[in-house]
Design a protein around this motif. Structure first.
Motif: not given
Length: 330
Positions: A84-97
């Motif tokens: 879940a932590l990486l899921f949230a990080l990944g969502m942010i990273d997919d929008i803005r590196d």
């Protein structure tokens, strides 16, 4: 058990398929669109939100499957929280590196969360002093997170490679009595099949970091659990091609003085794609090698030792041969 396992995989697959289809309709046009750079293997518009369907569908199906079977779902809390932590990080990273200096600490934290559900005294880790066992296990999980993320570079490769690997890990874990994490592995496999329909060439949807990062954590954690009951080379075998390509490419980049924290397109399968081999051919060959290695890992514990090692060695040799086949194309 068999009926519960099949139902769990089917539910995760259907859930991921429906969620991704719904998101494709509901999300504003252009949102989570993958940029096209000199590293891209595509030249057409696509969006990277596959993880938004895969991860929730897989985790929900895994917890429901555990409830139906009567397995202790508490064993999923550590890896599920890390995912879940990486899921949230990944969502942010997919929008803005967000960059590697944020990603790496988050990956370490997620690995630490996953390790709260792992017994470091079991299997080969039990041969190490406790603090060292935790450090080694954390390195394995963080390594898998980045491996699956970097290998997600062409259409269907994650479904064919990581997804097929998770299928055999799940079967191996169920056979060895790890029902809870076995159902989690099969749920992830099912979700990747549901995602694969949307990711087939020419893909309209990519997995994105919201999917590849949690998937990598699950692969690493589940491999460590499987290695408690089978020898480590067999436990790693469902991801043999990923490991051979990933480690060989890392060594090549280190030799050339590259920044290994930066994104790249130097994997052998990417070289094969640039040399004209189409996506279907590449992912089919990877799937065949992964299927063969997975079967060897699954069947070897019941074989005489010499025959088992021949099967395990053969699986690794196939992965190495495929790596060089792709690398030597011109």
């Amino acid at each position: 058990m068999l009926i519960t396992a099949i139902a769990t995989a089917l539910a995760a697959g259907a859930g991921a398929f429906v969620l991704i289809a719904a998101l494709n309709r509901l999300l504003p046009t252009g949102m989570l669109a993958a940029g096209i750079t000199d590293r891209s293997a595509h030249a057409h518009p696509a969006r990277q939100f596959g993880g938004l369907g895969v991860v929730p569908a897989a985790l929900f199906a895994a917890f429901i499957g555990c409830g139906l079977y009567g397995a202790d779902a508490a064993a999923l809390l550590g890896p599920a929280t890390g995912m879940a932590l990486l899921f949230a990080l990944g969502m942010i990273d997919d929008i803005r590196d967000v960059g590697p200096f944020i990603k790496l600490p988050a990956q370490i934290a997620s690995a630490a969360l996953a390790l709260t559900s792992l017994d470091p005294g079991a299997g080969w880790l039990g041969l190490l002093p406790s603090p060292l066992a935790y450090v080694v296990a954390m390195i394995v999980i963080v390594g898998f997170i980045n491996l699956v993320n970097f290998m997600d570079g062409i259409d269907l490769i994650s479904a064919a490679g990581a997804g097929t690997g998770l299928l055999f890990l799940g079967l191996s874990l169920l056979i060895s009595g790890h029902a809870t994490v076995g159902l989690m592995a099969l749920a992830l496999w099912g979700a990747m099949i549901g995602f694969g329909w949307h990711n087939r060439p020419k893909a309209k949807v990519f997995l994105g970091d919201s999917g590849s990062l949690p998937l990598g954590l699950a692969a690493g954690y589940l491999t460590l659990v499987a290695a408690q009951d089978i020898v480590l080379p067999a436990a790693l075998l469902p991801f043999a091609y990923y490991l051979v390509d990933g480690l060989a490419t890392l060594a090549m980049r280190l030799r050339d003085g590259e920044n290994i924290l930066q994104a790249h397109a130097r994997h052998a399968y990417q070289h094969a794609r640039r040399c004209g081999l189409n996506e279907w051919r590449i992912v089919t060959e990877i799937a065949v090698v992964t299927l063969t290695g997975g079967l060897a890992a699954l069947l070897s514990p019941g074989m005489p030792p010499l025959l088992a090692w021949l099967f395990i060695g053969g699986g690794w040799l196939m992965a190495i041969a495929l790596y060089w086949r792709f690398r030597l194309l011109s």
